[in-house]
Structure formats: structure tokens, C-alpha cells
Design an enzyme around this catalytic site. Structure first.
Site, PDB file in Angstrom:
ATOM      1  N   SER A 145       0.876  -1.181   0.000  1.00  0.00           N
ATOM      2  CA  SER A 145       0.000   0.000   0.000  1.00  0.00           C
ATOM      3  C   SER A 145       0.902   1.216   0.000  1.00  0.00           C
ATOM      4  O   SER A 145       2.062   1.135   0.428  1.00  0.00           O
ATOM      5  CB  SER A 145      -0.850  -0.003   1.267  1.00  0.00           C
ATOM      6  OG  SER A 145      -1.453   1.258   1.452  1.00  0.00           O
ATOM      7  N   TYR A 158      -1.993  -2.226  10.121  1.00  0.00           N
ATOM      8  CA  TYR A 158      -1.992  -2.225   8.649  1.00  0.00           C
ATOM      9  C   TYR A 158      -0.608  -1.847   8.128  1.00  0.00           C
ATOM     10  O   TYR A 158      -0.044  -2.511   7.254  1.00  0.00           O
ATOM     11  CB  TYR A 158      -3.056  -1.222   8.169  1.00  0.00           C
ATOM     12  CG  TYR A 158      -3.355  -1.271   6.696  1.00  0.00           C
ATOM     13  CD1 TYR A 158      -4.154  -2.267   6.148  1.00  0.00           C
ATOM     14  CD2 TYR A 158      -2.861  -0.290   5.839  1.00  0.00           C
ATOM     15  CE1 TYR A 158      -4.439  -2.293   4.785  1.00  0.00           C
ATOM     16  CE2 TYR A 158      -3.147  -0.310   4.478  1.00  0.00           C
ATOM     17  CZ  TYR A 158      -3.942  -1.317   3.960  1.00  0.00           C
ATOM     18  OH  TYR A 158      -4.223  -1.341   2.607  1.00  0.00           O
TER      19      TYR A 158
HETATM   20  P1  NAI Z   1     -11.751  -5.551  -1.343  1.00  0.00           P
HETATM   21  O1  NAI Z   1     -12.435  -5.803  -0.052  1.00  0.00           O
HETATM   22  O2  NAI Z   1     -12.567  -4.955  -2.440  1.00  0.00           O
HETATM   23  O3  NAI Z   1     -11.080  -6.872  -1.876  1.00  0.00           O
HETATM   24  C1  NAI Z   1     -10.326  -7.701  -1.029  1.00  0.00           C
HETATM   25  C2  NAI Z   1     -10.731  -9.142  -1.239  1.00  0.00           C
HETATM   26  O4  NAI Z   1      -9.886  -9.925  -0.395  1.00  0.00           O
HETATM   27  C3  NAI Z   1     -12.172  -9.403  -0.819  1.00  0.00           C
HETATM   28  O5  NAI Z   1     -12.887 -10.069  -1.846  1.00  0.00           O
HETATM   29  C4  NAI Z   1     -12.037 -10.281   0.405  1.00  0.00           C
HETATM   30  O6  NAI Z   1     -13.074 -11.250   0.527  1.00  0.00           O
HETATM   31  C5  NAI Z   1     -10.681 -10.933   0.192  1.00  0.00           C
HETATM   32  N1  NAI Z   1     -10.097 -11.409   1.441  1.00  0.00           N
HETATM   33  C6  NAI Z   1     -10.065 -10.771   2.634  1.00  0.00           C
HETATM   34  N2  NAI Z   1      -9.496 -11.548   3.555  1.00  0.00           N
HETATM   35  C7  NAI Z   1      -9.159 -12.704   2.929  1.00  0.00           C
HETATM   36  C8  NAI Z   1      -8.557 -13.904   3.353  1.00  0.00           C
HETATM   37  N3  NAI Z   1      -8.206 -14.090   4.632  1.00  0.00           N
HETATM   38  N4  NAI Z   1      -8.345 -14.885   2.445  1.00  0.00           N
HETATM   39  C9  NAI Z   1      -8.737 -14.714   1.149  1.00  0.00           C
HETATM   40  N5  NAI Z   1      -9.340 -13.613   0.701  1.00  0.00           N
HETATM   41  C10 NAI Z   1      -9.547 -12.614   1.582  1.00  0.00           C
HETATM   42  O7  NAI Z   1     -10.510  -4.598  -0.984  1.00  0.00           O
HETATM   43  P2  NAI Z   1      -9.294  -4.052  -1.878  1.00  0.00           P
HETATM   44  O8  NAI Z   1      -9.181  -2.636  -1.560  1.00  0.00           O
HETATM   45  O9  NAI Z   1      -9.415  -4.478  -3.265  1.00  0.00           O
HETATM   46  O10 NAI Z   1      -8.058  -4.792  -1.179  1.00  0.00           O
HETATM   47  C11 NAI Z   1      -7.105  -5.569  -1.892  1.00  0.00           C
HETATM   48  C12 NAI Z   1      -5.725  -5.285  -1.362  1.00  0.00           C
HETATM   49  O11 NAI Z   1      -5.356  -3.940  -1.700  1.00  0.00           O
HETATM   50  C13 NAI Z   1      -5.599  -5.393   0.152  1.00  0.00           C
HETATM   51  O12 NAI Z   1      -4.388  -6.054   0.467  1.00  0.00           O
HETATM   52  C14 NAI Z   1      -5.537  -3.935   0.592  1.00  0.00           C
HETATM   53  O13 NAI Z   1      -4.845  -3.785   1.792  1.00  0.00           O
HETATM   54  C15 NAI Z   1      -4.808  -3.314  -0.570  1.00  0.00           C
HETATM   55  N6  NAI Z   1      -4.937  -1.872  -0.718  1.00  0.00           N
HETATM   56  C16 NAI Z   1      -6.164  -1.305  -0.946  1.00  0.00           C
HETATM   57  C17 NAI Z   1      -6.251   0.075  -1.131  1.00  0.00           C
HETATM   58  C18 NAI Z   1      -7.568   0.733  -1.394  1.00  0.00           C
HETATM   59  O14 NAI Z   1      -7.617   1.966  -1.453  1.00  0.00           O
HETATM   60  N7  NAI Z   1      -8.645   0.023  -1.561  1.00  0.00           N
HETATM   61  C19 NAI Z   1      -5.063   0.939  -1.111  1.00  0.00           C
HETATM   62  C20 NAI Z   1      -3.833   0.219  -0.834  1.00  0.00           C
HETATM   63  C21 NAI Z   1      -3.788  -1.127  -0.665  1.00  0.00           C
END
Ligand code: NAI
Length: 300
Positions: A145, A158
Site C-alpha cells: 500500500s 496495517y
Molecule cells: P476488497 O475488499 O474490495 O477486496 C479484497 C478481497 O480480499 C475481498 O474479496 C475479500 O473477501 C478478500 N479477502 C479478505 N481476507 C481474505 C482472506 N483471509 N483470504 C482470502 N481472501 C480474503 O478490498 P481491496 O481494496 O481491493 O483490497 C485488496 C488489497 O489492496 C488489500 O491487500 C488492501 O490492503 C490493498 N490496498 C487497498 C487500497 C484501497 O484503497 N482500496 C489501497 C492500498 C492497498
């Protein structure tokens, strides 16, 4: 890995947000993609979306909690049975775990680090031996991130995980280049995703939380239309894989803040003469070619 067409990717957290954006970009580029996600509802809606795409048979989805090591091995077997050898691993699954460190409990630390850092470790432990064995070249993208580079208050768990993911990616990069495996640390800024719904994936065993109320509030917070579109993020990841970038950044807006952080570090070194004899004795610790390579490629 310039040529991705016909190769296979495994994307954790691939059924929503950034992971879905990455999966879509990779499928569009001609890859087969295995989506692994803990949320069945996300998997169902992602598959519905792909069913209407040009290449629905290039996507396979499975339920996986990235903290479950045995299930990870079974998921890798399933992926290989479906599409053959895996060439791209995107360790992306995660959630926002936010709040003051003063109210964090052990369950918050254990869940947060378990998924955000442990999940990446498990992906590497599962797939790296398989990538080394097939020897066809591979690439690993670890989702960190912008917060891993530019820490902000009220996100200690985080940030601890995301900073570690950058260090882990750099360490892997140093070791794996010679083996034909590229590694990228992916550091997005704000993206329009479902990250605010993190509490829905918190297992009961980590229920003794200091963040229960905060997580409820977070869930109500809307995405801003100014945040990046997840598919644009996915295209940036695809470009980073093709170029074998060490760092994949998405938001120019963070550059000055990062610059200030690195200058603060440099300004904190002891202002005293170099001990040449000591420098020679530890010269293997004093630089790493992975950074020179990035600068060289940026110059050319
Ligand atoms: P999101 O919630 O839309 O997608 C994340 C997915 O990961 C979800 O479908 C969820 O069910 C799955 N997930 C969560 N825990 C899990 C586990 N234990 N095992 C398998 N799957 C799991 O969120 P997003 O934002 O797309 O997040 C993806 C990555 O991006 C994360 O690592 C987050 O920290 C990172 N990130 C997100 C940012 C943002 O602005 N949305 C910015 C920087 C990093």
C-alpha cells in the site's frame, strides 16, 4: 515477464476490488486466472461478470482463506489441475484494519498480521517451490500500500504488515532474479473497492477486538469517485509484470511525501567521516543491485 498470453495467474482476494481489477486485466491480456477469495458472495458476483466477458472459460474461482496453509496447498493443486503451471502469483487478499494502536488488542494484531503479512508468506511458501520446479519463468506481485511507504496515524497494524510486504518483496527480488522469477511490491493509493467491509471476513476466533465500533463505522464510509478505478489499477499491475518493475506505484500525489520521508532518513545518518576500513569489512551489506537496476531502467 513480457509474454503473458496463455500463461496462468493465481490472484488472492481476486473476487473484489483491486484483485478483481488485476484478474480482469490479466484475463483481457490472454492469461488464465484462478481467483481465490474467502468471500463466496464476491466470488459469485465476479464469476457473473466474467460469464459475460469474451473469455469466461479463462477464469476459475475457488474459496480460500489465505491464512489456511493446508487449504492454500490444495488450492494450488486445484489451480494446476485446471490450467497447468502457475506463472504469476498476486498475493493481494486483505482488508483495512484501522484504528488507534492504544485500543488494539492481540486479536487485532493477530488477525491483521495473519492475513496481510501471513497470507503473503503462505502464498510464497506454497507457490515458489512450484515455480522453481517448472522453471518456465514467473512473477510474484505482493500487494502492499502507499501506507507502507508513507505511514499515517491510526493504522499501525496495517502499516506494520504493508511495510513488511515491501521489505519481503525486496528481499525476494534480491534472491530470485537469477532464477527467472521477478518480484514486485505493489503500492496503490486510494482505490474504489469494498475494503471498508473488512469486518465481514474477521473470523470469530479474533473477536476480542478494540476496533469493533470503528469497523462498523468504516463500513458506512462511501468510496470517493476521485479514488482510482480498480481496473486501472489492474492494468498498472499488468504493465509492471511485463516490465518486471520492482515497485508498482499508482498515485503521483504521494511522491513529495515519500521524498520527504527518504530525505528525513538520509538526514538522520551520523554526520561524521566514513570509516573506510569498516566499510570494506561490511561492503556486502552496503548496497543492493536491485536499486541500481531500477534507477538504470528509469534513465534509459
Ligand atoms: P476488497 O475488499 O474490495 O477486496 C479484497 C478481497 O480480499 C475481498 O474479496 C475479500 O473477501 C478478500 N479477502 C479478505 N481476507 C481474505 C482472506 N483471509 N483470504 C482470502 N481472501 C480474503 O478490498 P481491496 O481494496 O481491493 O483490497 C485488496 C488489497 O489492496 C488489500 O491487500 C488492501 O490492503 C490493498 N490496498 C487497498 C487500497 C484501497 O484503497 N482500496 C489501497 C492500498 C492497498
Amino acid at each position: 515477464m513480457e509474454e503473458v498470453e496463455g500463461r496462468t495467474a493465481f490472484v488472492t482476494g481476486g473476487a473484489s476490488g483491486i484483485g478483481l481489477g488485476i484478474s480482469t486485466a490479466l484475463v483481457t491480456a490472454g492469461m488464465n486466472v484462478v481467483i481465490a477469495d474467502v468471500r463466496q458472495d464476491h466470488i459469485a458476483s465476479a464469476l457473473e461478470g466474467f460469464a459475460e466477458s469474451d473469455r469466461p472459460t479463462s477464469v476459475h474461482a475457488l474459496e480460500l482463506d489465505v491464512t489456511d496453509r493446508d487449504a492454500f496447498a490444495r488450492a494450488a493443486d486445484d489451480a494446476e489441475r485446471t490450467f497447468g503451471r502457475v506463472h504469476v502469483l498476486c498475493n493481494n487478499a486483505g482488508m483495512g484494519i484501522l484504528g488507534p494502536v492504544t485500543v488494539a488488542r492481540y486479536d487485532d494484531w493477530d488477525w491483521g498480521l495473519g492475513v496481510l503479512l501471513g497470507g503473503v508468506v503462505n502464498g510464497i511458501q506454497t507457490f515458489l517451490p512450484r515455480m522453481l520446479e517448472h522453471g518456465e519463468g514467473a512473477h510474484i506481485v505482493n500487494t502492499s500500500s502507499m501506507a507502507g511507504v508513507l505511514p499515517v496515524p491510526n493504522a499501525a497494524i496495517y502499516i506494520t504488515a504493508k511495510a513488511a510486504v515491501i521489505g519481503l518483496s525486496e528481499a525476494l527480488r534480491s534472491e530470485l532474479a537469477e532464477k527467472g522469477i521477478g518480484v514486485s511490491a505493489f503500492c496503490p493509493g486510494p482505490v474504489q473497492t469494498n475494503i471498508r467491509e473488512g469486518r465481514r471476513t474477521r473470523p470469530e476466533r479474533y473477536g476480542d477486538s478494540g476496533y469493533t465500533e470503528l469497523e462498523r463505522e468504516l463500513e458506512e464510509r462511501p468510496n470517493s469517485p476521485l479514488w482510482m478505478d480498480p481496473y486501472e489499477c489492474g492494468e498498472r499491475v499488468l504493465a509492471g509484470i511485463r516490465r518486471n518493475d520492482l515497485y508498482i506505484f499508482t498515485h503521483r500525489e504521494f511522491r513529495d511525501g515519500a521524498d520527504e520521508r527518504f530525505r528525513a532518513m538520509l538526514a538522520s545518518f551520523p554526520d561524521e567521516p566514513l570509516n573506510e576500513e569498516r566499510a570494506q569489512a561490511i561492503d556486502f551489506l552496503l548496497s543492493n543491485p536491485i536499486f541500481g537496476e531500477v534507477l538504470e531502467r528509469r534513465r534509459s
